[in-house]
Design a protein around this motif. Structure first.
Motif, short mmCIF file in Angstrom:
data_model
loop_
_atom_site.label_atom_id
_atom_site.label_comp_id
_atom_site.label_asym_id
_atom_site.label_seq_id
_atom_site.Cartn_x
_atom_site.Cartn_y
_atom_site.Cartn_z
N LEU A 134 0.82 -1.21 0.00
CA LEU A 134 0.00 0.00 0.00
C LEU A 134 0.86 1.26 0.00
O LEU A 134 0.46 2.30 -0.52
CB LEU A 134 -0.93 0.00 1.21
N ALA A 135 2.06 1.16 0.60
CA ALA A 135 2.96 2.31 0.63
C ALA A 135 3.73 2.48 -0.68
O ALA A 135 4.43 3.47 -0.86
CB ALA A 135 3.94 2.16 1.78
N GLY A 136 3.61 1.50 -1.57
CA GLY A 136 4.32 1.59 -2.84
C GLY A 136 5.72 1.04 -2.80
O GLY A 136 6.46 1.14 -3.78
N PHE A 137 6.13 0.44 -1.67
CA PHE A 137 7.47 -0.13 -1.57
C PHE A 137 7.57 -1.48 -2.28
O PHE A 137 8.64 -1.88 -2.72
CB PHE A 137 7.88 -0.32 -0.10
N THR A 138 6.43 -2.20 -2.32
CA THR A 138 6.36 -3.52 -2.95
C THR A 138 5.25 -3.49 -3.99
O THR A 138 4.16 -2.97 -3.71
CB THR A 138 6.06 -4.61 -1.89
N ARG A 139 5.52 -4.02 -5.16
CA ARG A 139 4.50 -4.05 -6.22
C ARG A 139 3.62 -5.29 -6.10
O ARG A 139 4.12 -6.36 -5.76
CB ARG A 139 5.16 -4.03 -7.60
N PRO A 140 2.32 -5.16 -6.39
CA PRO A 140 1.47 -6.34 -6.45
C PRO A 140 1.95 -7.29 -7.55
O PRO A 140 2.46 -6.83 -8.58
CB PRO A 140 0.08 -5.78 -6.78
N SER A 141 1.80 -8.59 -7.34
CA SER A 141 2.13 -9.54 -8.40
C SER A 141 1.00 -9.62 -9.42
O SER A 141 1.21 -10.08 -10.55
CB SER A 141 2.39 -10.92 -7.79
N ALA A 142 -0.19 -9.16 -9.05
CA ALA A 142 -1.33 -9.09 -9.97
C ALA A 142 -2.31 -8.05 -9.44
O ALA A 142 -2.30 -7.74 -8.24
CB ALA A 142 -2.01 -10.45 -10.10
N GLY A 143 -3.13 -7.51 -10.30
CA GLY A 143 -4.12 -6.50 -9.91
C GLY A 143 -3.50 -5.12 -9.81
O GLY A 143 -2.35 -4.90 -10.22
N GLU A 144 -4.25 -4.19 -9.24
CA GLU A 144 -3.78 -2.81 -9.15
C GLU A 144 -4.30 -2.14 -7.89
O GLU A 144 -5.35 -2.49 -7.37
CB GLU A 144 -4.21 -2.02 -10.39
N ILE A 145 -3.51 -1.16 -7.41
CA ILE A 145 -3.91 -0.32 -6.28
C ILE A 145 -4.12 1.08 -6.83
O ILE A 145 -3.20 1.68 -7.39
CB ILE A 145 -2.84 -0.32 -5.18
N LEU A 146 -5.32 1.59 -6.65
CA LEU A 146 -5.68 2.89 -7.20
C LEU A 146 -5.85 3.91 -6.09
O LEU A 146 -6.48 3.63 -5.07
CB LEU A 146 -6.97 2.80 -8.02
N TRP A 147 -5.30 5.08 -6.29
CA TRP A 147 -5.49 6.23 -5.41
C TRP A 147 -6.15 7.32 -6.23
O TRP A 147 -5.62 7.72 -7.26
CB TRP A 147 -4.15 6.71 -4.84
N ASN A 148 -7.33 7.75 -5.81
CA ASN A 148 -8.12 8.70 -6.58
C ASN A 148 -8.31 8.24 -8.03
O ASN A 148 -8.34 9.04 -8.97
CB ASN A 148 -7.48 10.09 -6.58
N GLY A 149 -8.41 6.92 -8.20
CA GLY A 149 -8.64 6.36 -9.53
C GLY A 149 -7.40 6.14 -10.36
O GLY A 149 -7.50 5.72 -11.52
N HIS A 150 -6.20 6.41 -9.81
CA HIS A 150 -4.95 6.30 -10.57
C HIS A 150 -4.05 5.24 -9.94
O HIS A 150 -3.93 5.15 -8.71
CB HIS A 150 -4.23 7.64 -10.61
N ASN A 151 -3.38 4.49 -10.77
CA ASN A 151 -2.51 3.41 -10.30
C ASN A 151 -1.28 3.97 -9.61
O ASN A 151 -0.52 4.75 -10.20
CB ASN A 151 -2.08 2.55 -11.50
N ILE A 152 -1.05 3.56 -8.35
CA ILE A 152 0.05 4.14 -7.58
C ILE A 152 1.41 3.71 -8.08
O ILE A 152 2.44 4.30 -7.70
CB ILE A 152 -0.07 3.82 -6.08
N THR A 153 1.48 2.68 -8.93
CA THR A 153 2.77 2.24 -9.44
C THR A 153 3.28 3.14 -10.57
O THR A 153 4.45 3.03 -10.96
CB THR A 153 2.71 0.78 -9.95
N GLU A 154 2.44 4.01 -11.09
CA GLU A 154 2.89 4.97 -12.10
C GLU A 154 3.70 6.06 -11.40
O GLU A 154 3.26 6.62 -10.39
CB GLU A 154 1.69 5.56 -12.83
N SER A 155 4.86 6.37 -11.95
CA SER A 155 5.80 7.25 -11.26
C SER A 155 5.21 8.62 -10.92
O SER A 155 5.39 9.13 -9.81
CB SER A 155 7.07 7.43 -12.10
N GLY A 156 4.52 9.25 -11.85
CA GLY A 156 3.93 10.56 -11.59
C GLY A 156 2.87 10.51 -10.51
O GLY A 156 2.78 11.42 -9.68
#
Length: 229
Positions: free
Chosen positions: A56-78
């Motif tokens: 959830l903190a973005g330190f570890t990536r999910p192996s599947a699926g996505e985590i969205l914050w305000n509708g945006h994927n937190i793994t995207e750098s911006g």
């Protein structure tokens, strides 16, 4: 008549799975958290609660699926650059500087945030006011945890990720923890807690993590089971 769309969850776990050391920790988790919400991660030691928080903190990536914050994927750098500014992390590693005073330990982080004026009030709320000028090395384990919580209050970010926040706290300390969680949620803050100890919260969502697979049996284990010396 135009129907209003329901609000987008502040945080959304969409079919999330997570691996650690080649073992499945989470499988197809779907959770949505709105402002003022609370999510409690429960499970035995080693079940993956901290891994879940790190994801959830973005330190570890999910192996599947996505985590969205305000509708945006937190793994995207911006997105992550903005998302991390909304996170407050409390871990078992307290990052307390032994040679600093209690007040300095809180003010240092507050200054890094470009804020000021909340440190002393947070320290007093956590029952450490009389120790504000004392060196942190003088604190007990419970007082160190209270110092961590004071820092959480002074930094004042909307999403709290708390890893075993009640460990080392006495009954009064746990009550203070429950109080600041309640007040944070009243202001629209989000609290996500990994714990194996009871913490009173109003209507939290609960995710229970199953125990990890047992370790491989050793020769000593087999001898113990057979009753041989």
């Amino acid at each position: 008549m135009t129907l209003r769309k329901p609000p987008i969850p502040r945080l959304l776990l969409n079919n999330v799975s997570c691996m650690r050391n080649a073992q499945q920790i989470l499988r197809h988790v779907n959770v949505s958290v709105h402002d003022g919400g609370a999510l409690v991660l429960k499970g035995t030691n080693g079940s993956g609660k901290t891994t879940f928080l790190r994801m959830l903190a973005g330190f570890t990536r999910p192996s599947a699926g996505e985590i969205l914050w305000n509708g945006h994927n937190i793994t995207e750098s911006g997105v992550f650059h903005q998302y991390k500014l909304h996170l407050n992390w409390l871990s078992l590693k307290d990052a307390i500087k032994e040679k600093f005073t209690v007040l300095d330990n809180v003010q240092w982080f507050e200054i890094l945030e470009g804020k000021q004026g909340k440190s002393m009030a947070a320290i007093e709320l956590m029952g450490l006011g009389r120790l504000a000028k004392e060196k942190a090395r003088m604190l007990s384990m419970g007082q160190r945890k209270r110092l961590q919580l004071a820092r959480l209050l002074a930094i004042d970010r909307p999403i709290w990720l708390l890893d075993e926040p009640s460990v080392a706290l006495d009954d009064e300390g746990v009550k203070l923890l429950e109080y600041i969680i309640k007040e944070h949620r009243k202001k629209g803050g989000i609290v996500i807690v990994a714990t194996h100890l009871p913490i009173e919260m109003e209507d939290p969502m609960v995710v229970r993590l199953p125990p990890r697979f047992p370790r491989r049996m050793t020769l000593v284990d087999m001898l113990d089971r057979s009753g041989l010396d």
